[in-house]
Design a protein around this motif. Structure first.
Motif, short mmCIF file in Angstrom:
data_model
loop_
_atom_site.label_atom_id
_atom_site.label_comp_id
_atom_site.label_asym_id
_atom_site.label_seq_id
_atom_site.Cartn_x
_atom_site.Cartn_y
_atom_site.Cartn_z
N ASP B 46 95.56 17.41 26.99
CA ASP B 46 96.24 18.65 27.41
C ASP B 46 95.31 19.60 28.16
OD1 ASP B 46 94.69 19.74 25.40
OD2 ASP B 46 96.34 20.65 24.30
N TYR B 199 103.44 23.74 24.56
CA TYR B 199 103.09 22.83 25.64
C TYR B 199 104.34 22.33 26.37
CZ TYR B 199 101.09 18.84 28.01
OH TYR B 199 100.70 17.96 28.97
N PRO B 201 104.45 22.00 30.52
CA PRO B 201 103.87 22.45 31.79
C PRO B 201 104.90 23.00 32.78
CG PRO B 201 102.86 20.40 31.12
CD PRO B 201 103.98 20.66 30.16
N SER B 225 98.76 24.40 28.68
CA SER B 225 98.47 23.65 29.90
C SER B 225 97.98 24.57 31.03
CB SER B 225 99.70 22.88 30.38
OG SER B 225 100.49 23.69 31.20
N ALA B 226 97.53 23.95 32.11
CA ALA B 226 97.01 24.71 33.24
C ALA B 226 98.10 24.99 34.28
CB ALA B 226 95.85 23.96 33.88
N ALA B 227 99.36 24.71 33.92
CA ALA B 227 100.44 24.80 34.90
C ALA B 227 100.64 26.23 35.43
CB ALA B 227 101.73 24.28 34.29
#
Lengths: 307, 360
Positions: B46, B199, B201, B225-227
């Motif tokens: 993740d 989590y 995204p 997440s990095a979304a």
């Protein structure tokens, strides 16, 4: 609220709907042929990881999309061999396919965690979409237009063409279709492959367009929404389009309402609205006299062996 | 009935000691590696919460090599189902098991009762036992640092906050961020979207877009997440990474990140199991202890913001600055902390109210 914001909301809505629409459309064709493939989530994940891996390695998102469809087909073929050639239980095999897809995509994707690629961009030149209203029409990426064309194509195929009629016949009465000489198994293989290709493409939309990265379980359960959507749409492509955009709208507006500071509605309530909508529509459909059995293909989920 | 339960308990205990036997023999101790187990709520991939815990596990392997053997189970659902996963690691002969999410609290306690000879460590919980310790990090200290940067750099004076669930840890983060930003800009506002997930995204990215649509030019998050960072990058606004340095996902948007570093704690606790000095306890470490770190600043961070953020970090390390210092009022105007008073851990760990400027 300005036009720019409204258009921005619309763009988010369309983007959020597209992967669900694609996966659901593929499943619709599969189910029309009488096969229930519950492995949509797994096929989407395999498409997402294959698309990302190829796009990252080659630098081409187009190749990524092609690879994703191929991966979707490959995964779907595992299901097809088990259920069609070996007449395994479709429900159990589909569930297993999802679990397999989660594991396989995680394994393949392990080396791609933390990498990024260039996002799948708009298909028309930027000059065309400078004005917000024009952007609403010309600002999308190729997959959005492709998904709309596919809805039209599938609708025409099922209703207006002879192969479409045969596919539906196989789904409604496999024994009769077989008796008059149609290759039931071969047609179902083709339908499952089509479903896999679109699920793979829908999955790749996550890793190439929505969030250009690979992360485990990237689709976060959208495959299950796609499955519900097929029932929601009563196996009709036009209604599927409507349903997918409705789902996208509810998901997007839920977030917009929260961002706009509408606090009198509990966030938990907003989060459950898409599912409330599903239940409401299913109830309405079940109450309708003509669609008492929800218009499902008669042979859906039943194994067939030509003996 | 009672006797059956007792026998069952006895059997469990016997199983556990049998599994532990090779480790108890003094001669065998030198060869048999110490089993260290981990339960993760998300996927190792993740790049957020679970990833940082796994980095801690890898640091353990690097530190102790063949002396230990680590194993983990990822994607374990919170709640009663987790007991099975924890029990599995316990029966596999692990001597110490780290369960790394709030929702694993009750299952951890439950399994720990069945394996009194094993050590358990639960992250972010509050229930302890003789063989169950708890540990957590003061993420709110990092939030105060990034809030300071947001206060300096936001043109609209509005930040978007993608939050997971309204538990004290998240509420604390929202408040610390907002308080720090309002010290710089008294009119600063924080808009919160509850994503109702740790989590997802695509949803995190959509939430970021919704916040940007509504006028936020700083995006921060308490999801994994990095979304959201990617959405910020696409729309040309700034954002902060969560749990790990997420610069690679958004080179322009990523100003800095709050980095979790569990490796020091894991190395220390496993050492204590090895030399027999492990005791239950409760650790809540922050920037000073190295459990919370601030990732390198982006070049876009202005000198003024940089200096102010460094000042906050230094103050926290020196103990001269507490992010929650009175006078502190909640949204309704009720005084929660008197002027000059610093928030105690009791108040923090039960925080369920918002400071002025939060729209949640």
């Amino acid at each position: 609220m300005t036009t720019a914001i409204l258009v921005s909301i619309l763009m988010t809505l369309v983007a959020a709907s597209t992967p669900i629409l694609l996966a659901a459309l593929g499943e619709l064709v599969t189910e029309k042929a009488g096969v229930l493939n519950l492995g949509v989530e797994g096929m989407m994940l395999c498409g997402a990881v294959a698309g990302f891996a190829v796009a990252f390695s080659t630098g081409s998102t187009m190749l990524g999309l092609v690879a994703a469809m191929a991966a979707g087909v490959a995964t779907a073929m595992v299901f097809a061999v088990l259920t069609l050639s070996l007449t395994a239980n479709q429900v159990a095999t589909g569930l297993a396919l999802t679990i397999f897809g989660i594991g396989a995509s995680s394994l393949i994707g392990a080396g791609f965690v933390g990498r990024t690629i260039t996002r799948l961009g708009p298909v028309f030149p930027a000059a065309l979409s400078e004005h917000p209203l024009l952007r609403a029409v010309f600002g999308h990426d190729i997959v959005v237009y492709l998904s709309l064309a596919l809805v039209l194509g599938v609708s025409l195929f099922l209703r207006r063409t002879r192969p479409g009629l045969i596919l539906r016949a196989v789904g409604e009465n496999d024994a009769s279709a077989h008796a008059i000489g149609y290759p039931v198994i071969a047609i179902r293989y083709a339908a499952i492959a089509f479903g896999g290709a679109l699920a793979g493409l829908g999955g790749a939309y996550f890793s190439l367009a929505l969030t250009p990265m690979w992360a485990d379980r990237l689709t976060a359960g959208r495959g299950w929404i796609a499955l519900a959507l097929v029932v929601f749409a009563a196996w009709k492509p036009g209604r599927l389009l409507l349903g997918a955009y409705l789902f996208g709208a509810v998901m997007t507006l839920e977030l917009q309402a929260k961002a706009a500071g509408i606090t009198w509605l509990a966030p938990e309530f907003l989060a459950m609205t898409p599912y409330l909508a599903t239940i409401a529509v299913l109830t309405m459909m079940s109450l309708g006299r003509r669609s008492g059995r929800l218009n499902a293909p008669a042979c859906l989920g039943k194994p067939f062996s030509a003996s | 009935m009672t006797s059956i339960i007792t026998r069952r308990r006895f059997n469990f205990g016997a199983g556990a000691s049998a599994a532990a036997l090779p480790l108890l023999g003094a001669g065998a101790r030198a060869q048999a590696p110490l089993g260290v187990g981990f339960i993760y709520v998300g996927p190792v991939g993740d790049h957020g919460w679970t990833w940082t815990h796994d980095q801690g596990r890898l640091a353990l392997e690097k530190e102790y090599g063949a002396k230990i053997k680590t194993s983990f189970i990822e994607n374990v659902a919170e709640g009663p189902d987790a007991a099975r996963a924890i029990r599995q690691l316990a029966q596999a002969g692990n001597q110490i098991i780290f369960t790394t999410s709030f929702g694993f609290m009750n299952p951890t306690i439950q399994v720990a009762r069945q394996f009194p000879n094993l050590k358990f460590e639960h992250a972010t919980g509050y229930q302890r036992a003789d063989n169950v310790a708890t540990y957590n990090a003061r993420f709110y200290e990092g939030r105060a640092v990034i809030g300071t940067i947001a206060g300096h750099m936001s043109k609209s004076g509005q930040a978007g906050y993608i939050a997971s669930f309204p538990i004290p840890e998240v509420v604390m983060g929202i408040n610390a961020f907002t308080l720090a930003a309002r010290k710089v800009n008294p009119n600063f506002r924080t808009k919160v979207i509850w994503a109702s997930t740790w989590y997802d995204p695509a949803k995190e990215a959509d939430a970021a877009k919704a916040l940007i649509d509504q006028g936020c030019d700083m995006i921060t998050q308490h999801t994994d997440s990095a979304a959201a960072l990617q959405a910020a990058e696409q729309r040309g606004v700034f954002a902060f990474g969560q749990a790990s340095d997420m610069k690679a996902f958004a080179p322009k948007a990523h100003l800095t990140a709050i980095v979790d570093d569990w490796s020091g704690y894991y190395i220390k606790r496993v050492k204590e199991v090895m030399d027999g000095s492990w005791k239950t306890g409760d650790v809540w470490g922050g920037i000073k202890d190295g459990m919370v770190k601030i990732a390198p600043y982006n070049d876009a961070v202005t000198p003024a913001a940089r200096a102010a953020a460094d000042e906050v970090t230094k103050g926290i390390v020196a103990g001269t600055l507490h992010p929650f210092t009175g006078e502190l009022k909640d949204q309704k105007g009720t005084v929660r902390l008197k002027a000059g008073e610093k928030a105690g851990d009791e108040l923090l760990s039960k925080m369920d109210w918002y400071v002025d400027g939060v729209q949640a």
